[in-house]
Structures are given as structure tokens and as C-alpha cells.
Design an enzyme around this catalytic site. Structure first.
Site, short mmCIF file in Angstrom:
data_model
loop_
_atom_site.label_atom_id
_atom_site.label_comp_id
_atom_site.label_asym_id
_atom_site.label_seq_id
_atom_site.Cartn_x
_atom_site.Cartn_y
_atom_site.Cartn_z
N ARG A 1 -9.23 2.70 16.12
CA ARG A 1 -9.86 2.44 14.82
C ARG A 1 -10.63 3.70 14.42
O ARG A 1 -11.20 4.38 15.28
CB ARG A 1 -10.84 1.25 14.90
CG ARG A 1 -10.19 -0.11 14.93
CD ARG A 1 -9.54 -0.48 13.59
NE ARG A 1 -8.96 -1.81 13.61
CZ ARG A 1 -7.68 -2.09 13.90
NH1 ARG A 1 -6.84 -1.12 14.21
NH2 ARG A 1 -7.24 -3.33 13.86
N GLU B 1 -10.21 3.80 5.03
CA GLU B 1 -8.76 3.74 4.85
C GLU B 1 -8.49 3.11 3.49
O GLU B 1 -9.01 2.02 3.24
CB GLU B 1 -8.11 2.91 5.96
CG GLU B 1 -8.19 3.61 7.30
CD GLU B 1 -7.50 2.87 8.43
OE1 GLU B 1 -6.89 1.81 8.19
OE2 GLU B 1 -7.57 3.35 9.56
N HIS C 1 -2.26 4.73 9.15
CA HIS C 1 -2.38 3.50 9.94
C HIS C 1 -1.03 2.78 10.05
O HIS C 1 -0.88 1.64 9.60
CB HIS C 1 -3.45 2.57 9.33
CG HIS C 1 -3.98 1.57 10.31
ND1 HIS C 1 -5.27 1.07 10.26
CD2 HIS C 1 -3.41 0.95 11.38
CE1 HIS C 1 -5.46 0.22 11.24
NE2 HIS C 1 -4.34 0.11 11.93
#
Ligand code: NDP
Ligand code: DGY
Length: 310
Positions: free
Chosen positions: A227, A256, A275
Site C-alpha cells: 500500500r 491513488e 495499482h
């Protein structure tokens, strides 16, 4: 999403945010009102406000992810709500992507591709676009969980000499990769490649900071597929731009999406992906099915295929 929809619409009354874009907060708060179950993505913050908005009917929250740092677990537990998640089924895809990112970063593949396109490729030159190889190297894995171990398994055949790992506890399964349990300090100072695959917790938040980068080798390559918040990005930027470490590959960032004018995006020695760790068609399909089955089990009060122990 279509698979989830097909599975659920025949069995439940479904209120669906029918878009790939995240649901706006106000729509989420309105949409969950009176719900018995919530199926969410990692981009949905499920906190006390959402749980209150759902009200006392709420029995289950099912997330389309293995990470659950977006869920207020303490609050959820207090109210007796069950949680479903998607461990294991995305381990291989995420480990594969991590290896791809590590190699792309260490061997400067995006830079090379760019040079071919922009005319920077003038001739074969002895030291041009040299990077770092895995053969004979020491790899350090921060968090040897399901994904960490799967990454280690894939890296070993590249000729990795030593595999160190850190975490709260040593892992018997590390024997399979000749993994050596090490303190974080030792791991970062001895590794040629540092791979982060731990979960995001209050303890790991900001774990990769200036102090950590300052202990790494100048030639080290840092990779994070856990993360974004595990990394202090300002400190990482400083470490990369000053040559304190060689390069970084990130599949996860804060925020993000990362704004297109973010300073990290200006660095040639930083490779950033959006991601996509678990993004294979088959993995996402299996995750969707598991997520829907977790939700249904939670609604009917039966055993979930993958329930998070709260
Ligand atoms: P696991 O729970 O199996 O592994 C998490 C690991 O984190 C555990 O081994 C745990 O070690 C370790 N950990 C916890 N605290 C620390 C700490 N302080 N220092 C070092 N290690 C620590 O989960 P998975 O392997 O399935 O997934 C890991 C994470 O990967 C997810 O939480 C998610 O955030 C991320 N992920 C990212 C994806 C992507 O697309 N980029 C895809 C899938 C997952 P211990 O047991 O010793 O506490
Ligand atoms: C997860 O599952 O936690 C990932 O980040 C996305 O698959």
C-alpha cells in the site's frame, strides 16, 4: 462487476453503483441506508459514518480485495458485522506483477523503451542503460505473508543468493525459500533489492522513511506492491533524487491516482504503475465470484468462503 451483478440480482434486492469509477461519498452514504450487506472496493472508505448510514440491518461487508486497511475494523467488530475478503486467489497474479516491476525497475526497461521511441538510441554503448541483476544478489522481503512468499518463490530461480525477510514473527514456511528472519535494520542494510509486501497497519504506516532509506545500499532497488501509505513519498523522492538509493518501483502510491505533476513522476529512476497487482482477467473474475459468495454467506448467516477474523 457483471459477474457480481448476475450472481446477486436473482437473490437479493441490489442497489448498484454501476460504474468503474468510485462511488461519490454522498451516494455511498445514501445507497447503503437500510442495507443488510455492503459489497465494496478498496477505494471505498468504510468507516463509522458509513456503518451508521447503513443502520442496524447491516450484517456483512464484503470487499473485493485482500487488503482491508480501508475498513474501520474496530468499529465493524463492535457492531457484530462480519467481513469477507479475497485472500489467496490474487496471490499469484500479484507476485508475478511484483517480479515484473522489480525487473523493469532494476533493468531500466521503461527508460529503454522511451529511448528507442525518442531517438536517444544512437549506438550500442558499454555502460548505457546499465542496471542491476538478481543473480548472486540478496533480496529482502518486508512482510513474508501469502504474497511475500509467492514473490520469494519466483525470485529464487533467478539465482538469488540470500533471502532475508522481516515481520512481526518468523515464518516456518520461509524454509521453502531458505528465508532468513532478520531485523528490519539488517534487512535494509544487507539487501540489494528490498521488496515491500506487508499489510498496511498503524505499525507499517510510513515504515519506509528517510531513516530506512539512509540504511540501504546506494545500489539498492526498492519495490512496493503493498500500500502507498507504507512509504513516506517525500523521503523516497529525496532518496531517489540524491542518489541515496538506485531506483524504486511502485504499484501503489498516496494518493491513488498519483497526480500527473507529482515529483516522483519526473524521476527516471522511479517506475510507477497504477495499482495493477491483481489485474489479470482470470484473477479479477475469481475475486468477483469469491466476493459475491462471501456477501451471500454473510447475508444468510452461513460459513463464508473467506471470512476475515476480526
Ligand atoms: P498476508 O496477511 O498474508 O501478509 C501480510 C504480511 O504483512 C504478514 O506476513 C505480516 O507478517 C506482515 N506484516 C504485518 N506487520 C508487519 C510489520 N510491522 N513489518 C513487516 N511485516 C509486517 O497478506 P497478503 O500477502 O495476502 O497481502 C499483503 C498485502 O498486499 C495486502 O494487505 C495488500 O495491502 C497488498 N496487496 C496489493 C496488491 C496490489 O495490487 N498491489 C494486490 C494484493 C494485495 P506477520 O504475520 O509477522 O505479522
Ligand atoms: C488488494 O486486493 O488488496 C489489492 O490491492 C487489489 O487486488
Amino acid at each position: 462487476i457483471n459477474l457480481i451483478k448476475k450472481m446477486l440480482v436473482f437473490l437479493c434486492k441490489v442497489s448498484l453503483w454501476d460504474s468503474d469509477e468510485p462511488i461519490p461519498r454522498t451516494d455511498l452514504l445514501q445507497g447503503v441506508s437500510g442495507a443488510h450487506g455492503i459489497l465494496c472496493l478498496l477505494s471505498d472508505r468504510i468507516d463509522a459514518e458509513v456503518i451508521n448510514a447503513a443502520g442496524p440491518n447491516l450484517k456483512v461487508i464484503s470487499t473485493l480485495s485482500v487488503g482491508f486497511d480501508h475498513l474501520a475494523v474496530g468499529e465493524i467488530k463492535k457492531r457484530g458485522v462480519r467481513v469477507g475478503y479475497t485472500p489467496d486467489v490474487l496471490t499469484d497474479a500479484t507476485a508475478e506483477l511484483t517480479v515484473a516491476l522489480l525487473l523493469a525497475t532494476a533493468r531500466r526497461i521503461p527508460e529503454g523503451v522511451e529511448e528507442v521511441k525518442n531517438g536517444g538510441w544512437s549506438s550500442w554503448k558499454p555502460l548505457w542503460l546499465c542496471g542491476y541483476g538478481l543473480s548472486g544478489s540478496t533480496v529482502g522481503v518486508i512482510g513474508l505473508g501469502r504474497i511475500g512468499l509467492a514473490i520469494a518463490r519466483r525470485l529464487k530461480p533467478f539465482g538469488v543468493k540470500r533471502l532475508l525477510y522481516s515481520g512481526r514473527t518468523s515464518k516456518p514456511q520461509a524454509a521453502e525459500v531458505d528465508g532468513e528472519f532478520a531485523s528490519l535494520d539488517r534487512l535494509v542494510s544487507e539487501s540489494d533489492f528490498v521488496v515491500v509486501s506487508c499489510s498496511l497497519t498503524p505499525e507499517t504506516q510510513g515504515l519506509c522513511d528517510k531513516a530506512l532509506f539512509s540504511k540501504m545500499k546506494k545500489t539498492a532497488v526498492f519495490v512496493n506492491t503493498s500500500r502507498g501509505a507504507v512509504v513516506n513519498q517525500e523521503d523516497l523522492h529525496e532518496a531517489l533524487s540524491s542518489g541515496r538509493i538506485a531506483a524504486a518501483g511502485l504499484d501503489v502510491t498516496t494518493p491513488e491516482p498519483l497526480p500527473t505533476d507529482h515529483p516522483l513522476l519526473k524521476l527516471k529512476n522511479c517506475v510507477i504503475l497504477p495499482h495493477i497487482g491483481s489485474a489479470t482477467y482470470s484473477t479479477r473474475g475469481i475475486m468477483a465470484e469469491l466476493c459475491a459468495n462471501n456477501l451471500l454467506a454473510g447475508l444468510t448467516g452461513s460459513a463464508m468462503p473467506s471470512e476475515l477474523a476480526l
